[in-house]
Motif scaffolding. Sequence first.
Motif, mmCIF file in Angstrom:
data_model
loop_
_atom_site.group_PDB
_atom_site.id
_atom_site.type_symbol
_atom_site.label_atom_id
_atom_site.label_comp_id
_atom_site.label_asym_id
_atom_site.label_seq_id
_atom_site.Cartn_x
_atom_site.Cartn_y
_atom_site.Cartn_z
ATOM 1 N N GLU A 30 0.850 -1.314 0.001
ATOM 2 C CA GLU A 30 0.019 0.106 -0.128
ATOM 3 C C GLU A 30 0.900 1.178 0.132
ATOM 4 O O GLU A 30 0.666 2.387 0.731
ATOM 5 C CB GLU A 30 -0.903 -0.061 1.102
ATOM 6 C CG GLU A 30 -1.821 -1.227 1.101
ATOM 7 C CD GLU A 30 -2.906 -1.082 2.326
ATOM 8 O OE1 GLU A 30 -2.639 -0.501 3.249
ATOM 9 O OE2 GLU A 30 -3.838 -1.859 2.246
ATOM 10 N N ASP A 31 1.835 1.308 -0.861
ATOM 11 C CA ASP A 31 2.693 2.256 -0.877
ATOM 12 C C ASP A 31 3.470 2.809 0.203
ATOM 13 O O ASP A 31 4.301 3.662 0.261
ATOM 14 C CB ASP A 31 2.111 3.509 -1.451
ATOM 15 C CG ASP A 31 1.278 3.369 -3.049
ATOM 16 O OD1 ASP A 31 2.023 2.706 -3.730
ATOM 17 O OD2 ASP A 31 0.295 3.898 -3.115
ATOM 18 N N PHE A 48 1.285 -6.702 -3.176
ATOM 19 C CA PHE A 48 2.709 -5.728 -2.698
ATOM 20 C C PHE A 48 3.462 -5.488 -3.806
ATOM 21 O O PHE A 48 3.305 -6.075 -5.177
ATOM 22 C CB PHE A 48 3.400 -6.713 -1.561
ATOM 23 C CG PHE A 48 3.491 -8.119 -2.390
ATOM 24 C CD1 PHE A 48 4.980 -8.327 -2.848
ATOM 25 C CD2 PHE A 48 2.806 -9.056 -2.253
ATOM 26 C CE1 PHE A 48 5.534 -9.764 -3.309
ATOM 27 C CE2 PHE A 48 3.204 -10.647 -2.635
ATOM 28 C CZ PHE A 48 4.519 -10.726 -3.110
ATOM 29 N N LYS A 49 4.614 -5.089 -3.653
ATOM 30 C CA LYS A 49 5.323 -4.550 -4.842
ATOM 31 C C LYS A 49 6.760 -4.911 -4.320
ATOM 32 O O LYS A 49 7.296 -4.761 -3.011
ATOM 33 C CB LYS A 49 5.433 -3.006 -5.156
ATOM 34 C CG LYS A 49 3.980 -2.754 -5.844
ATOM 35 C CD LYS A 49 4.276 -1.234 -6.242
ATOM 36 C CE LYS A 49 2.859 -0.761 -6.901
ATOM 37 N NZ LYS A 49 2.683 0.560 -7.303
ATOM 38 N N VAL A 50 7.900 -5.489 -5.116
ATOM 39 C CA VAL A 50 9.054 -5.617 -4.954
ATOM 40 C C VAL A 50 9.701 -4.747 -6.145
ATOM 41 O O VAL A 50 9.752 -5.188 -7.283
ATOM 42 C CB VAL A 50 9.479 -7.110 -5.038
ATOM 43 C CG1 VAL A 50 11.071 -7.252 -5.001
ATOM 44 C CG2 VAL A 50 8.666 -7.884 -3.965
ATOM 45 N N LYS A 53 7.611 -3.400 -8.574
ATOM 46 C CA LYS A 53 6.781 -4.390 -9.750
ATOM 47 C C LYS A 53 5.731 -5.069 -8.736
ATOM 48 O O LYS A 53 6.116 -5.418 -7.675
ATOM 49 C CB LYS A 53 7.583 -5.275 -10.335
ATOM 50 C CG LYS A 53 6.898 -6.388 -11.303
ATOM 51 C CD LYS A 53 7.706 -7.281 -12.062
ATOM 52 C CE LYS A 53 6.727 -7.982 -13.043
ATOM 53 N NZ LYS A 53 7.753 -9.075 -13.586
ATOM 54 N N ALA A 54 4.479 -5.110 -9.172
ATOM 55 C CA ALA A 54 3.214 -5.322 -8.493
ATOM 56 C C ALA A 54 3.262 -6.958 -8.496
ATOM 57 O O ALA A 54 3.439 -7.520 -9.497
ATOM 58 C CB ALA A 54 2.030 -4.781 -8.919
ATOM 59 N N TYR A 55 2.814 -7.501 -7.435
ATOM 60 C CA TYR A 55 2.603 -8.778 -7.330
ATOM 61 C C TYR A 55 1.461 -9.054 -6.444
ATOM 62 O O TYR A 55 1.088 -8.368 -5.382
ATOM 63 C CB TYR A 55 3.942 -9.634 -6.396
ATOM 64 C CG TYR A 55 5.026 -9.467 -7.501
ATOM 65 C CD1 TYR A 55 5.310 -10.539 -8.403
ATOM 66 C CD2 TYR A 55 6.063 -8.591 -7.159
ATOM 67 C CE1 TYR A 55 6.481 -10.406 -8.856
ATOM 68 C CE2 TYR A 55 7.091 -8.393 -7.878
ATOM 69 C CZ TYR A 55 7.513 -9.149 -8.983
ATOM 70 O OH TYR A 55 8.579 -9.385 -9.502
ATOM 71 N N LEU A 56 0.631 -10.277 -6.619
ATOM 72 C CA LEU A 56 -0.434 -10.725 -5.824
ATOM 73 C C LEU A 56 0.036 -12.142 -5.300
ATOM 74 O O LEU A 56 0.372 -12.910 -5.742
ATOM 75 C CB LEU A 56 -1.663 -10.791 -6.806
ATOM 76 C CG LEU A 56 -2.797 -11.625 -6.038
ATOM 77 C CD1 LEU A 56 -3.557 -10.783 -5.051
ATOM 78 C CD2 LEU A 56 -3.965 -11.938 -7.083
#
Length: 240
Positions: A30-31, A48-50, A53-56
């Motif tokens: 959430e940023d 989330f992001k790593v 890059k966004a992931y589910l």
Amino acid sequence: MLLEKILQSQGFGSRKYCQQLIKNGAVTIEDQVIDDLKFKISEQQLNFKVDGKAYLYREHVYLALNKPKNYECSHQATHHFSVFDLVDDLLLNRGVQCIGRLDQDTTGLLLLTDDGKFLQALTHPKKHVPKVYIVKTADEISVEQIEKLTSGVELRNEKGIFAATDVQKISENKLSLTIHQGVYHQVKRMLAAVGNKVITLHRQQVGLLDLGQLAQGEFIFLDEQQIRAAKNLDELIVTL
């Protein structure tokens, strides 16, 4: 669940590497940058992001791939490319496996997963999950050959009779058929048994999941409806 365990379960690497990602501020939820190694969060519906890059979060992954020609269903391909070259490294780290195999010269719908129960549900001989193939033959397909395919043929070194259902002639040298087993080179051997030869072979459907317009070499994650269709649990065909 600890964030590091979530990252590890999603294929990002070893526990130590996932800890380093967190320490380096590479993970955001959430940023908000999460750099606390003791951070816990529910994995359900987690986005989330790593490194931006966004992931589910996915407990298991279920993939549909349109396999091109000259790709082997093996991690260690010997004479051609490997289908695993077509999927992301994170998925390889999760240990995804092919559900059944397609020969290097066979194209079409190939399913992959890291869920052992799902793999078993689609490959166990007692399940008889139907698979639809489009076949191009060397010689014109005769009415007699269609009748033999429908009534069943014997295959060398195999027990029982192997019959196809929904055999439909598309053109002089092309037909579609459905098989319910999965023995070695089954479609090719069945056509040889009725006096013809397969020139090209394409798998269009597994269970009630149809390949649709998915581009060659591309893959998608399956949703719940598509997973049920692949397991032949619904009544209507679901198209990718």
